[in-house]
Write an enzyme that holds these catalytic residues in place. Structure first.
Site, PDB file in Angstrom:
ATOM      1  N   ILE A 206      26.552  -5.083 -10.760  1.00  0.00           N
ATOM      2  CA  ILE A 206      25.510  -5.932 -10.158  1.00  0.00           C
ATOM      3  C   ILE A 206      25.079  -7.021 -11.139  1.00  0.00           C
ATOM      4  CG2 ILE A 206      23.142  -5.937  -9.263  1.00  0.00           C
ATOM      5  CD1 ILE A 206      23.751  -3.143  -8.060  1.00  0.00           C
TER       6      ILE A 206
ATOM      7  N   ALA B 200      16.278  -3.268 -10.186  1.00  0.00           N
ATOM      8  CA  ALA B 200      16.780  -1.984 -10.700  1.00  0.00           C
ATOM      9  C   ALA B 200      15.967  -0.846 -10.071  1.00  0.00           C
ATOM     10  CB  ALA B 200      16.686  -1.984 -12.214  1.00  0.00           C
ATOM     11  N   ARG B 201      14.965  -0.377 -10.781  1.00  0.00           N
ATOM     12  CA  ARG B 201      14.024   0.608 -10.257  1.00  0.00           C
ATOM     13  C   ARG B 201      12.655   0.255 -10.819  1.00  0.00           C
ATOM     14  NH1 ARG B 201      17.170   1.679  -6.793  1.00  0.00           N
ATOM     15  NH2 ARG B 201      18.266   3.647  -6.459  1.00  0.00           N
TER      16      ARG B 201
ATOM     17  N   GLU C 108       7.143   3.898  -5.006  1.00  0.00           N
ATOM     18  CA  GLU C 108       7.366   3.403  -3.638  1.00  0.00           C
ATOM     19  C   GLU C 108       7.123   4.516  -2.625  1.00  0.00           C
ATOM     20  OE1 GLU C 108      11.338   1.789  -3.236  1.00  0.00           O
ATOM     21  OE2 GLU C 108      11.079   0.544  -5.003  1.00  0.00           O
TER      22      GLU C 108
ATOM     23  N   HIS D  11      12.113  -3.397  -1.175  1.00  0.00           N
ATOM     24  CA  HIS D  11      13.367  -2.707  -1.532  1.00  0.00           C
ATOM     25  C   HIS D  11      14.465  -2.981  -0.492  1.00  0.00           C
ATOM     26  CE1 HIS D  11      15.023   0.998  -3.914  1.00  0.00           C
ATOM     27  NE2 HIS D  11      15.991   0.156  -3.572  1.00  0.00           N
TER      28      HIS D  11
ATOM     29  N   GLY E 119      17.205  -4.788  -1.297  1.00  0.00           N
ATOM     30  CA  GLY E 119      18.337  -5.304  -2.087  1.00  0.00           C
ATOM     31  C   GLY E 119      19.677  -5.213  -1.381  1.00  0.00           C
TER      32      GLY E 119
HETATM   33  C1  DGY Z   1      20.658   1.803  -4.295  1.00  0.00           C
HETATM   34  O1  DGY Z   1      21.743   1.824  -3.696  1.00  0.00           O
HETATM   35  O2  DGY Z   1      20.459   2.439  -5.343  1.00  0.00           O
HETATM   36  C2  DGY Z   1      19.595   0.996  -3.666  1.00  0.00           C
HETATM   37  O3  DGY Z   1      18.588   0.663  -4.549  1.00  0.00           O
HETATM   38  C3  DGY Z   1      19.010   1.746  -2.508  1.00  0.00           C
HETATM   39  O4  DGY Z   1      18.093   2.611  -3.027  1.00  0.00           O
END
Ligand code: DGY
Length: 318
Positions: free
Chosen positions: A157, A236-237, A266, A284, A286
């Protein structure tokens, strides 16, 4: 015979149809967290599919019925899966790398542009119906051309984001556990420590997995190394950021802006973010494109069929 699989959540309809065409798939509206409910929901299943809101933790692994022979997560991220507990139960785990790289990299660009160009303030203004018309002083943002993008985590990514940011005229610098070979870094500058990367970034994208090393990475000490004109993007997180520290820096002008798709805790995110006009937020999304949802579904289906027939699919977690 089609494999009996329980998917612990609902998927878009075309993805559910694909699961049903290739597996004997059941979908749960609510994932049970009690022993009786779990036993009933997973009765006769050979595999369970989870996704980040469903924690595949030690409790879950201890209480899985013996019929379960494999776990899949409909995500690339693995921080919600206790891999040590999976190993203790001898259960292979598959995930969905690669197929969501483009969608997440596109979302990073959406966040980056929105943070640098002050999209939240622009949206609020035009939707207020109070906009007075074009004005050369209004909502002045920053361009990307000629700026340096720092990327923390140069996996698939991170590299997808780098490729897109180059097309916007940005120079790429990165910090990663390992330096990439020249065939992969495309001229990006490697920093063996984030401490030398942070001061040179005009924008920083967090694209690393959540691990004990990256949890709380962006804290007050590291923010102090960054330019006050810099933007932070997180795909990311949420737990990679210390919210108290980022919120204080954004409120006090020690950072220009943030673009956030992921949040600690979340969906109950820190409410102070809502009051910051220099924060552009997404819920979220993404990887939320129909192409990617379908491809993630196929990766899970192919991976489960492969592991349950004794082979090693490319998306098996090592
Ligand atoms: C992932 O694929 O890790 C995305 O963030 C969905 O949580």
């Amino acid at each position: 015979m089609r494999l009996p699989v329980v998917v612990g959540f609902r998927l878009p309809e075309p993805v559910e149809r694909e699961f049903q065409a290739r597996l004997d798939a059941r979908f749960l509206d609510v994932f049970p967290r009690d022993e009786g409910g779990l036993k009933a929901a997973l009765d006769g299943a050979a595999a369970l599919v989870v996704t980040p809101p469903i924690k595949a933790d030690a409790w879950l692994f201890e209480h899985l019925p013996d019929s379960i022979k494999a776990i899949a997560t409909y995500s690339v991220g693995l921080d919600h899966v206790d891999l040590a507990a999976a190993r203790r139960r001898g259960l292979p785990v598959v995930h969905t790398p690669d197929v969501l790289t483009d969608a997440v990299a596109e979302t990073a660009m959406l966040l980056l542009l929105s943070a640098m160009r002050r999209a939240t303030e622009s949206i609020v203004l035009i939707r207020s119906r109070q906009w007075q018309g074009w004005n050369p002083r209004q909502i002045i943002g920053q361009g990307l051309d000629g700026k340096t993008l720092g990327i923390l985590g140069m996996g698939r990514i991170g590299r997808g984001i780098a490729a897109r940011a180059r097309a916007f005229g940005m120079a790429i610098a990165y910090s990663n556990r390992h330096r990439l070979p020249p065939t992969l870094d495309n001229g990006a500058t490697f920093h063996d420590t984030p401490e030398t990367l942070l001061p040179i970034c005009d924008a920083l994208v967090l694209a690393c997995p959540l691990t004990p090393e990256t949890r709380g990475f962006l804290n007050a000490r590291r923010i102090a190394l960054m330019k006050p004109s810099a933007a932070v993007v997180n795909i990311a997180r949420g737990d990679v950021i210390v919210d108290d520290d980022l919120i204080a820096a954004l409120a006090e002008g020690r950072l220009f802006a943030a673009g956030l798709d992921v949040f600690a805790g979340e969906p109950r995110i820190d409410a102070r973010y809502f009051d910051l006009p220099n924060v552009f937020m997404l819920p979220h999304i993404g990887s939320s494109t129909i192409e990617t949802r379908l491809a993630m579904g196929r990766a899970v289906i192919d991976g489960l069929i492969a592991v349950l027939s004794g082979s090693r699919p490319p998306n098996l977690v090592a």
